[in-house]
Every structure is written in structure tokens, then in C-alpha cells.
Write a protein that holds these residues in place. Structure first.
Motif, mmCIF file in Angstrom:
data_model
loop_
_atom_site.group_PDB
_atom_site.id
_atom_site.type_symbol
_atom_site.label_atom_id
_atom_site.label_comp_id
_atom_site.label_asym_id
_atom_site.label_seq_id
_atom_site.Cartn_x
_atom_site.Cartn_y
_atom_site.Cartn_z
ATOM 1 N N LYS A 36 -26.337 47.091 -83.496
ATOM 2 C CA LYS A 36 -25.989 46.306 -82.296
ATOM 3 C C LYS A 36 -25.068 47.053 -81.330
ATOM 4 C CE LYS A 36 -26.647 41.741 -84.285
ATOM 5 N NZ LYS A 36 -25.984 40.554 -84.804
ATOM 6 N N SER A 37 -24.056 47.733 -81.834
ATOM 7 C CA SER A 37 -23.079 48.332 -80.922
ATOM 8 C C SER A 37 -23.446 49.736 -80.471
ATOM 9 C CB SER A 37 -21.686 48.328 -81.545
ATOM 10 O OG SER A 37 -21.645 49.148 -82.680
ATOM 11 N N LEU A 38 -24.147 50.504 -81.317
ATOM 12 C CA LEU A 38 -24.494 51.882 -80.960
ATOM 13 C C LEU A 38 -25.991 52.054 -80.695
ATOM 14 C CD1 LEU A 38 -22.203 53.773 -83.470
ATOM 15 C CD2 LEU A 38 -21.867 53.523 -81.017
ATOM 16 N N GLU A 55 -22.950 47.389 -96.793
ATOM 17 C CA GLU A 55 -24.057 48.136 -96.193
ATOM 18 C C GLU A 55 -24.717 47.329 -95.073
ATOM 19 O OE1 GLU A 55 -28.129 50.489 -97.526
ATOM 20 O OE2 GLU A 55 -27.169 49.146 -98.957
ATOM 21 N N ASP A 56 -24.959 46.038 -95.310
ATOM 22 C CA ASP A 56 -25.568 45.184 -94.282
ATOM 23 C C ASP A 56 -24.676 45.074 -93.054
ATOM 24 O OD1 ASP A 56 -27.740 44.777 -95.941
ATOM 25 O OD2 ASP A 56 -27.107 42.757 -96.569
ATOM 26 N N ALA A 66 -15.182 54.173 -78.776
ATOM 27 C CA ALA A 66 -14.415 52.958 -79.078
ATOM 28 C C ALA A 66 -15.192 52.050 -80.040
ATOM 29 C CB ALA A 66 -14.080 52.208 -77.795
ATOM 30 N N LYS A 67 -16.504 52.012 -79.891
ATOM 31 C CA LYS A 67 -17.326 51.195 -80.786
ATOM 32 C C LYS A 67 -17.306 51.753 -82.207
ATOM 33 C CE LYS A 67 -20.303 49.375 -77.162
ATOM 34 N NZ LYS A 67 -21.669 49.352 -76.594
ATOM 35 N N ASP A 118 -25.768 46.445 -89.402
ATOM 36 C CA ASP A 118 -25.807 45.494 -88.284
ATOM 37 C C ASP A 118 -24.930 45.958 -87.125
ATOM 38 O OD1 ASP A 118 -26.653 42.903 -87.208
ATOM 39 O OD2 ASP A 118 -24.532 42.354 -87.418
ATOM 40 N N ARG A 119 -23.708 46.396 -87.434
ATOM 41 C CA ARG A 119 -22.785 46.851 -86.379
ATOM 42 C C ARG A 119 -23.306 48.107 -85.674
ATOM 43 N NH1 ARG A 119 -17.379 44.765 -87.195
ATOM 44 N NH2 ARG A 119 -17.770 42.574 -87.639
#
Length: 192
Positions: free
Chosen positions: A83-85, A74-75, A48-49, A79-80
Motif C-alpha cells: 500500500k505505501s510503496l 509477514e502479512d 518516510a514511508k 500489506d504496508r
């Protein structure tokens, strides 16, 4: 690369749908991302992430006012993913994927869907994550090559396997009763 931008302008619905499909196709072929999802590096909701990341990228292109700067995409992706994975893809793949999304976006602005068509018509060679795991397993049991031509990913893995042969096994020093730790000599050093 700070000058790399994508022109402003909104995507027509057909182009936005094609870009969404293209993002999904690229994500399905992105080995590092698929490994993070399959191994649940971001927890049980890793799939889901990853889907949310794809939606965020589409939204970034469709809802933001241009010009779009490559470094910003790219940033945002880095970042995602971090943080999420709980992942830091140090293989340069985030940059490559961001570049591919920029190309697809530019083409979609011109109603040119050739790179997306190409992705749609070329199937990934099996499950890339399974292939990666298989290469690690083959390295452990020293099985021989079956004679097939290696794919680009297998060729890179073969080169890294060759380099891994010269790497020393990890050593975990343990202090002796006197508190001193004996460190073994480095392989190949001191020999002339």
C-alpha cells in the motif's frame, strides 16, 4: 508455520532500543526495500514511508500483547509495503526479513543482542542498489568479470543472467491493414 510464535512479555528499554537498531540495520541491507525507496516507488516520501514501516514493526513487537504470530508480522509487512510503496516483493524477502525480526525479538527478550551485534559489526558491501544497477548495466554491455569472487547477490544475478540469455526479446504485435496480427514462430520450437 502457523505454530511459529514469539513469546509474550514486554521488552525492557535497552532491549527495545537494540531491536529498533536491528530493524534499521536489516532495512539498510534489504535490497528490494532500498530499491523501492531510491526509485521512489511510493512517491517522493518513500523514505518516510519506509521509516514508518520500521516504526510500525517495532511498535508491533513492543506494544502488542503476545503471543506474536509470524504470519501476522509477514502479512502486516506485505500489506504496508504494497500500500505505501506500491511494491510487491515477489522475491521472498519479506518472509526472510520477518524471520530475522522474530529471531532478534526472541534474543532481545533474553537480553541477547548477538544477531544485532553481528549486523552492526558487518558492513554491507557498498550500496546494494548501485550494485544491482551495475549488474544490469554490465549485462547490457557484456563487460568481462574483473576476477573478484562474486558475492552471494552477484552469484544469483549471474545465474539469472545466464537464464536471461535464452529468453526471447519481447515482441509487440501490431495488426496489419487487414486486422490480422502476424505472430513470429517461437524460438526453438518445431525443430527436431
Amino acid at each position: 508455520m502457523s505454530a511459529s510464535t514469539s513469546g509474550g512479555g514486554s521488552l525492557p528499554p535497552q532491549a527495545a532500543a537494540a531491536l529498533q537498531e536491528g530493524i534499521g540495520l536489516v532495512f539498510g541491507r534489504w535490497t528490494a526495500l532500498q530499491m523501492a525507496v531510491e526509485n521512489e516507488w511510493g512517491g517522493p516520501d518513500s523514505r518516510a514511508k519506509a521509516d514508518q514501516l520500521a516504526a510500525s514493526i517495532l511498535s508491533w513487537f513492543t506494544n502488542s500483547k503476545g503471543p506474536y504470530y509470524y504470519e501476522d508480522l509477514e502479512d502486516m509487512m506485505f500489506d504496508r509495503i504494497y500500500k505505501s510503496l506500491n511494491s510487491n516483493f515477489a522475491d521472498g524477502s519479506i518472509r526472510e526479513v520477518a524471520e530475522q525480526f522474530f529471531i532478534m525479538h526472541e534474543e532481545c527478550l533474553e537480553n541477547n543482542f548477538s544477531s544485532i551485534e553481528k549486523l552492526r559489526n558487518t558492513r554491507p558491501q557498498g550500496n546494494l542498489v548501485s550494485q544491482s544497477r551495475q549488474m544490469v548495466t554490465e549485462e547490457d554491455d557484456d563487460s568481462s568479470d574483473d576476477g573478484d569472487e562474486p558475492s552471494m547477490g552477484e552469484d544469483k544475478a549471474a545465474r539469472s543472467d545466464d537464464m536471461a540469455v535464452d529468453q526471447p526479446k519481447p515482441y509487440k504485435p501490431t495488426p496489419g491493414a487487414d486486422g490480422w496480427t502476424v505472430v513470429p514462430p517461437r524460438r526453438g520450437q518445431g525443430k527436431n
